[in-house]
Each structure stands twice: as C-alpha cells, then as structure tokens.
Scaffold this active site. Structure first.
Site, short mmCIF file in Angstrom:
data_model
loop_
_atom_site.label_atom_id
_atom_site.label_comp_id
_atom_site.label_asym_id
_atom_site.label_seq_id
_atom_site.Cartn_x
_atom_site.Cartn_y
_atom_site.Cartn_z
N GLU A 42 -10.21 -4.68 -8.81
CA GLU A 42 -8.96 -3.85 -8.63
C GLU A 42 -7.97 -4.86 -9.39
OE1 GLU A 42 -5.98 -1.51 -5.33
OE2 GLU A 42 -7.49 -3.10 -4.89
N LYS A 118 -5.70 5.09 -8.71
CA LYS A 118 -5.73 5.07 -7.36
C LYS A 118 -5.11 6.17 -6.65
CE LYS A 118 -5.68 1.37 -3.73
NZ LYS A 118 -5.59 -0.23 -3.67
N CYS A 155 -10.70 0.32 -4.22
CA CYS A 155 -10.40 -0.03 -3.08
C CYS A 155 -10.02 0.79 -1.82
CB CYS A 155 -9.09 -1.15 -2.95
SG CYS A 155 -9.15 -2.68 -1.84
N SER A 181 -9.60 -6.81 -1.77
CA SER A 181 -9.60 -6.68 -0.24
C SER A 181 -9.42 -7.79 0.44
CB SER A 181 -10.96 -6.05 0.39
OG SER A 181 -10.85 -5.77 1.64
N THR A 421 1.65 -29.27 9.82
CA THR A 421 0.51 -29.18 10.78
C THR A 421 0.65 -28.32 12.16
OG1 THR A 421 1.29 -30.97 12.04
CG2 THR A 421 -0.08 -31.71 10.43
#
Length: 599
Positions: A42, A118, A155, A181, A421
C-alpha cells in the site's frame, strides 16, 4: 494458472525517488520470472503513512511523476502499485488542499490501465486516513489478468467482509491485497486468520503483499502470505526482512460470468519458460522473538535514516538499560554502541560492576563517569538562592537529569543519539524523569511493560547473537542483572512515590485500562484490589504531561501511549470506582436520552 509475484519491500516515507527505483527493480525481477502479476505494498511510492506531507502539492506531484516513470517501464507483467491519487484539483492549490485517494494503479505495457481506490479508511489507533483521503466508491467488479478474473483490495478493505465478498460475487477468482499493516503483539496471527477466512469464505486464493521496516513510532513486520482457495497458507515470507517471491495459483474455472463490468488488462496467460524459486513457507517468530525483532528493526531504521554514527546508553546496572544496550547492539553492531555508567551518591558498587560486565559481554565501549560533583553543584546552586520547597523531590529528579545532560553532551560531540531506558510501566505511572531517563530521541522500551522487559532479557539470553549479524554467544545479559530487584534509586522518605503493587499487578491493571479500555469497576471485578486500581489509574491520568515530553517509541502492544491513545493534555475527568453499595450503571448501555431530558 496465474503466476503472482509479491514484493515485500522497505519503502521509507518520503523517499519517492528511492522507492521508485526499488519498485522498478522489483518489476524487472517479476518480468524475468515471467510473473503474470506483481503485487506491491500500500502507498508503495510515497511510503506509509505520509501524514501531512500529503498537504504539499509538490509531494503529490512527485508521486505522480514516479508513477508515470514506472508505468513506462511496465511490460507483460501487470504491476499493482500503491500511490496517492488526486481525485480532484481545486481552483487554487495555494489555499485549498487537494482531494486525494489512497489508491493502486494497474500498470501494463507502458501505460496505467486503471486504478482502484481504497474504500475503507481506518481512523482508529495509529491510523488517521480520513484526515487525508476520500474513500473510493467501487466495491465490486474485477480485472481480467492472464485469463483470470482478479479482485483488488487495499489493506483495511480485506478486514471486513463487504468488499472481498462483493468481488467474489462479481466473479473474482483471485483476490490481490496491497497492505501496510503496522505490527503489534499478536497482529500476525490476527492477519493470518483474516486472510484464511476470506479465502475460505470467498473460495478464492488471496495474495497478501505487506511492507517492512520502521517508521517513527510504528514498525511493519512483513510476513506477506498467499492462501489457496481452501484457506491453506501456501506461502509465507519471513518477518522483519525484505522478501520477493512468486506463487503459481490455480483457481476455480466453473465460476459464473462476472456480474459487474470487467476491466480487461491482459486477456490471456502467456507460456511459461522460467521456473521461479519455490515460494517461502516460513514459520512466524514466537511471541517474544517478534517483539524483540520489531524493536531491533525499528531502532536500526531510525538511527540509519537520521544519520547518527552511534548510540549512547546510560548503563545503570539494571535490567532496563541492559535490554536497551542489547537491542542497540543487535540493531547497530557493537562498534556503534557506547555504554556510559554514571554513578552518583546512592549508586551501589555492584551496579558499576554489573554494567561493566554487560558491556564486556556485548563488546561495546564502556566508560564510568562519576556525576556526584556536578549533581551536588547543581543542588548547591539552587540552595544558594532558593529556600524551602520539596527538596527531596527535587533531588530525586536532579540526579537522572544530570546524567541525561552528560549523555546529550556526548551525543552532540560525536554525532550520536541517546536512547532513553524508561519502560512503558514507568512512563505510565510517572516514574520516568523528563530530561533524565527520558532524555533522548528514540525510546526502545517506551511501549514495553516492565514484566515484558524481564521476559525479553531471558529470551535474548537463550539465543545466539550471530543471528543478528555479530559474533556472540548466549547469556549476554548477566544473571546478576536479570535477577536483580528493580530500583530507581529513590529515597525511602517518599513512600507516596513508591509503586502501588508489584510490577506484574501494575502491568496487568495498565493493560486492562489502557489497552483493553476497561472501566475501573470492570478492573476491580476482574479480581484486583480496589485501592491499588484507583491508585494506578490516578497515576496514569496524572502523568499525561510527562508522557507528552517523552521521545517516540515503537508500538509493540495493542495500544501505545501517544497517537495510539490520544487524551487531552489537561482535563478534569478522572476514572472512579463505584463505592460499595452505590448503584453501578450497566457499562454496555448508555443512558436513554428521553429519560435524561425528562429527569
């Protein structure tokens, strides 16, 4: 028979020229193996998600120019190429954004033969497609490619039955899906279940092409697949790497003639003189391996694309910094990772020893820099001019901020990037310090709960580092670190700043509240202590300002902080547990509007 090729490619957002060249090379490969059709991810030309780059007319125009060049290259293999399609051009491009569609172009013999836009635009979680695109209107119809009736989806279109079912009803014998995705835990299994269900339900093979690579706070894991008409997976690409392969598909010949208009692209198959390599059928990685590899890939792409020479990590001798160091080493190689231990007044000697041993096992550069004097100097500077206030709280934040300042200075000197961290649990409840253990540009553990940190450390210790490209044996993280009780070097004078319960309990409550969107009462009903639940939720809601200052982190859970969970920075709503004996509303039913108005 239809020979379908898949190009599982790394297609960075905005690298239109580079993506054009990668796509062009893949098209040439598909021609060489005599594929009938090539399916690419996509928005292959622009990369996904392009976000507000779509508001730049030059970006859209460059994408169209690249499409034209690829169309001119197209030969006998039909190529399905994702691009940004202007639906309409307003009178003034300076004042009005274009109306755009997320589309694929069908390329064949030097021309664009058509497009599919789409239809279903996701607008949840990390997706924001309705901000940029207009939905396509066509949910049925087929294309004739090499004598096969082919349905095309993008998708989200395949995740709901409407569109694939409509195309199958219109005579589709094969479904081609172009996808981008993003990864999260368990997503690969959900994806495969969807693909196999569509194939069985529609009675058609499904060719699912995925992209791969890190993009800001999401990572694409690849794993492109092909299912036959019975729903069996006959090809599965490896995860987290590029892969190009082809599959020869058989399909039902007894389907009725198409009910909808059929667009002819290539009317018949051509003879095959080339036999491609057998398609891969790679088992997906295990639950811990996929999380680890997702972070490694995302971190490697982030550092490479931003041009950093090395990564700097503050090594505390604890489990979080140890895992970040291992991830960075696997992503970049040991020669590009520096571990800096920065002991202060409360640092025990064994923390320095453990940090040094970790660095030795990883093969990274290690330095120990005592920050006691700069830490004290900053405190004295404040004491000389300001009296009163919460000195304990200030000192707790001052030490990590002193360390953060040193790391950022080193990063400036050596074109490096600081990797914070802090983990998801600390970010959720406010135990991470802005400009301290949150200082840096990319947080590898920002969506990794503390309990998962331990699990990932033990997984990494069980495998050989040579699979990541550098020579190392197992157990690179010393057991002295993995088995150490967690500590944030906090003073015992502030019990209100301690964790409300053990990490497994806190992580489970955060998962219920953040990822599963459970109400406070539902969490208590699941067996958690009322006071602990309320305390954890209060901490989560209170610390949104801290999270807004955190650097981006790769999404690995079902719902990450950031654009995956968007709440106001400042708001007055606080989730509360219903007191015992009070009426609890049914969470599944909203109040009746007429009753509310009459009341």
């Amino acid at each position: 028979m239809l020979r379908a090729a898949i190009g599982q490619l790394y297609l960075p957002v905005g690298d239109i020229a580079g993506n054009r060249d990668r796509i062009g090379a893949t098209m040439a490969w598909a021609e060489e193996i005599e594929a009938d059709v090539l399916v690419l991810p996509e928005l292959a030309i622009t990369g996904y998600p392009p976000e507000d780059l779509l508001h730049a007319s030059a970006f859209v125009d460059e994408n169209l120019a690249a499409l034209g060049e690829l169309a001119a290259q197209a030969g006998d293999c039909v190529s399905i190429v994702g691009f940004v399609d202007p639906v309409a051009v307003p009178p003034s491009l300076d004042s009005t954004p274009r109306t755009l569609a997320n589309a694929v172009a069908i390329l064949y013999r030097g021309r664009v033969r058509g497009r599919y836009r789409k239809v279903l635009l996701p607008n949840y979680g990390v997706f924001d497609e309705r901000r940029y695109f207009e939905p396509g209107a066509r949910i049925g119809g087929t294309w004739t490619i090499a004598g096969a009736e082919v349905g095309i989806v993008i998708c989200e279109d395949i995740w709901r039955p409407d569109i694939p079912d409509a195309q199958a009803a219109d005579g589709a014998q094969v479904l081609l899906a172009a996808n981008a995705s993003p990864y999260h835990q368990g997503k690969a299994a959900e994806r495969e279940a969807t693909i196999t269900d569509v194939a069985r339900r529609c009675g058609t093979p499904v060719v699912y092409a995925a992209n791969v690579g890190g993009q800001d706070d999401v990572v694409f894991d690849g794993g492109s697949q092909v299912a036959d008409a019975a729903g069996r997976i006959v090809a599965r690409a490896p995860s987290f790497v590029e892969s190009c392969f082809a599959v020869d598909l058989t399909f039902a010949r007894d389907r009725p003639p198409p009910r909808r208009a059929t667009f002819v692209c290539r009317p018949s198959a051509r003879p095959k003189e080339v036999t491609p390599d057998p398609p891969p059928l790679v088992d997906p990685p295990g639950a811990l391996e996929e999380v680890y590899r997702a972070i490694v890939l995302s971190l490697a792409d982030f550092v490479r694309r931003h041009g950093y020479d090395l990564a700097l990590i503050g090594l505390s001798g604890g489990v979080d910094s140890a895992l970040v160091a291992a991830l960075a080493t696997d992503a970049l190689g040991p020669e590009r990772v520096w571990g800096v231990c920065m002991p202060g007044p409360p640092t025990p000697p064994e923390a320095i020893t453990d940090a040094a041993e970790l660095a030795r096992r990883l093969g990274i550069r290690f330095e120990s820099v005592d920050v006691t004097e700069p830490y004290k100097a900053l405190g004295k500077a404040a004491d000389a001019h300001f009296t009163g206030g919460d000195v304990v709280a200030a000192n707790e934040g001052l030490l990590p901020r002193t360390r953060g300042a040193l790391l950022l200075d080193l990063a400036d000197r050596f074109t490096g990037v600081v990797l914070p961290t802090a983990n998801k649990t600390e970010v959720a409840v406010g135990f991470a310090t802005p400009f301290g253990d949150l200082a840096g540009s990319f947080a590898p553990l920002g969506d990794v709960p503390k309990t998962l940190v331990y699990e990932l450390c033990r997984w990494r210790n069980s495998v050989d580092g040579r699979q990541f490209g550098w020579a190392s044996g197992v157990e690179v993280i010393p057991e002295a670190i993995v088995g150490k009780a967690p500590s944030a070097e906090r003073t015992s004078a502030r019990p209100d700043r301690d964790l409300p319960a053990s990490y497994p309990v806190v992580d489970a409550i955060i998962e219920q509240f953040v990822e599963l969107a459970r109400s406070p009462d539902e969490i208590v009903d699941a067996g958690f202590d009322r006071a602990v639940v309320q305390r954890v939720l209060d901490l989560v809601e209170r610390n949104e300002p801290t999270r807004r200052q955190a650097p981006p982190s790769v999404k690995v859970t079902a719902k990450a902080f950031g654009r995956d969970r968007r709440v106001p920075l400042t708001h007055g709503f606080r989730p509360r547990i219903t007191p015992p004996g009070d009426h609890r509303p049914d969470p599944g039913h909203a109040p009746d509007l007429d009753t509310v108005l009459e009341g």
